[in-house]
Design a protein around this motif. Sequence first.
Motif, PDB file in Angstrom:
ATOM      1  N   ALA A  70      46.114  11.156 -45.465  1.00  0.00           N
ATOM      2  CA  ALA A  70      46.277  12.334 -46.299  1.00  0.00           C
ATOM      3  C   ALA A  70      47.665  12.260 -47.004  1.00  0.00           C
TER       4      ALA A  70
ATOM      5  N   ILE B 263      38.912  12.212 -46.429  1.00  0.00           N
ATOM      6  CA  ILE B 263      40.352  12.547 -46.741  1.00  0.00           C
ATOM      7  C   ILE B 263      40.734  11.851 -48.091  1.00  0.00           C
ATOM      8  N   GLN B 264      40.845  10.503 -48.108  1.00  0.00           N
ATOM      9  CA  GLN B 264      41.365   9.685 -48.980  1.00  0.00           C
ATOM     10  C   GLN B 264      40.073   8.691 -49.698  1.00  0.00           C
TER      11      GLN B 264
ATOM     12  N   ARG C 244      43.771  10.377 -39.661  1.00  0.00           N
ATOM     13  CA  ARG C 244      43.684  11.664 -40.439  1.00  0.00           C
ATOM     14  C   ARG C 244      45.055  12.090 -41.274  1.00  0.00           C
ATOM     15  N   GLU C 245      45.925  12.005 -40.574  1.00  0.00           N
ATOM     16  CA  GLU C 245      47.428  12.228 -41.013  1.00  0.00           C
ATOM     17  C   GLU C 245      47.805  11.116 -42.059  1.00  0.00           C
TER      18      GLU C 245
END
Length: 279
Positions: free
Chosen positions: A204, A230-231, A200-201
């Motif tokens: 982003a 997210i991407q 996740r991190e």
Amino acid sequence: MQIVLAQSAGFCFGVKRAVNMAFQAAEEDENICSLGPLIHSPQLVKRLELEGISVINDINAVADQSVIVRSHGITRQEEEYLHAHELKVVDATCPFVKKAQKYAGLLGAEGYSVVIVGEKEHPEVQGILSYVQDAEVFVAADVETAEQIPLGKRVGLVAQTTQAYENFSSIALKLLERSKELRIFNTICDATSVRQNEARELAAAVDVMLVIGGYNSANTNRLARICREIQSNTYHIETADEISVSWFDGIEQVGITAGASTPEWIIREVVVKLEKIRK
Ligand code: F3S
């Protein structure tokens, strides 16, 4: 172009252990099979086949061979079958899965109605379930299912190791409302959540995300889904051959993660290919 590889990308502890055990067993034994593909990586399964480890899906088809048990384990009945037929067993069940089996068995033996949080059809859950003897046992994938369970007064709870903590705790709360005594063993292994949080991190922070792993690997598919949310420039690939140079036009940062059953050599090949592209 900067290439950022997630720290946790690739094998978890239990898969690494199982793969090492399999290669070791192949060195010592020529007549050996795994019960189902050892891990969800077609490339690794092929390598194991070259080492002499065949894949047998039906336990009844095992004949006079050594048998490798996968990291998510087998049922008690299957274990008994192997034992009764005096087959040599290389037990690569992850110790965390063993713990879940043991706690489920213990709760059943102490008279609790046992609830397993997980996916009913998954072999790991089928294994855990089989260890509950002479007691009621239920599988709940979500709170809605947990609400419908006809509970006794004393309830015991365990989880499939790859469950999300949030789902487990919501079900625990629901069962608490509905029972006089609730005994919980948190059998979740954090390998899954560590990979997901890191993905996740990373997704982003970069412009393109590559998720490496078998198309048949549930945990890799989940990682790809999380990253894609997210991407939007997220690509799920099995090997470096699938990479297209056009994905990186004008890109400053690419992130890489890989499922818990993705071998290190495949991750390395992807990194090498990206390094060539950026030259
Ligand atoms: Fe074991 Fe956790 Fe991997 S239970 S097989 S270390 S995901």
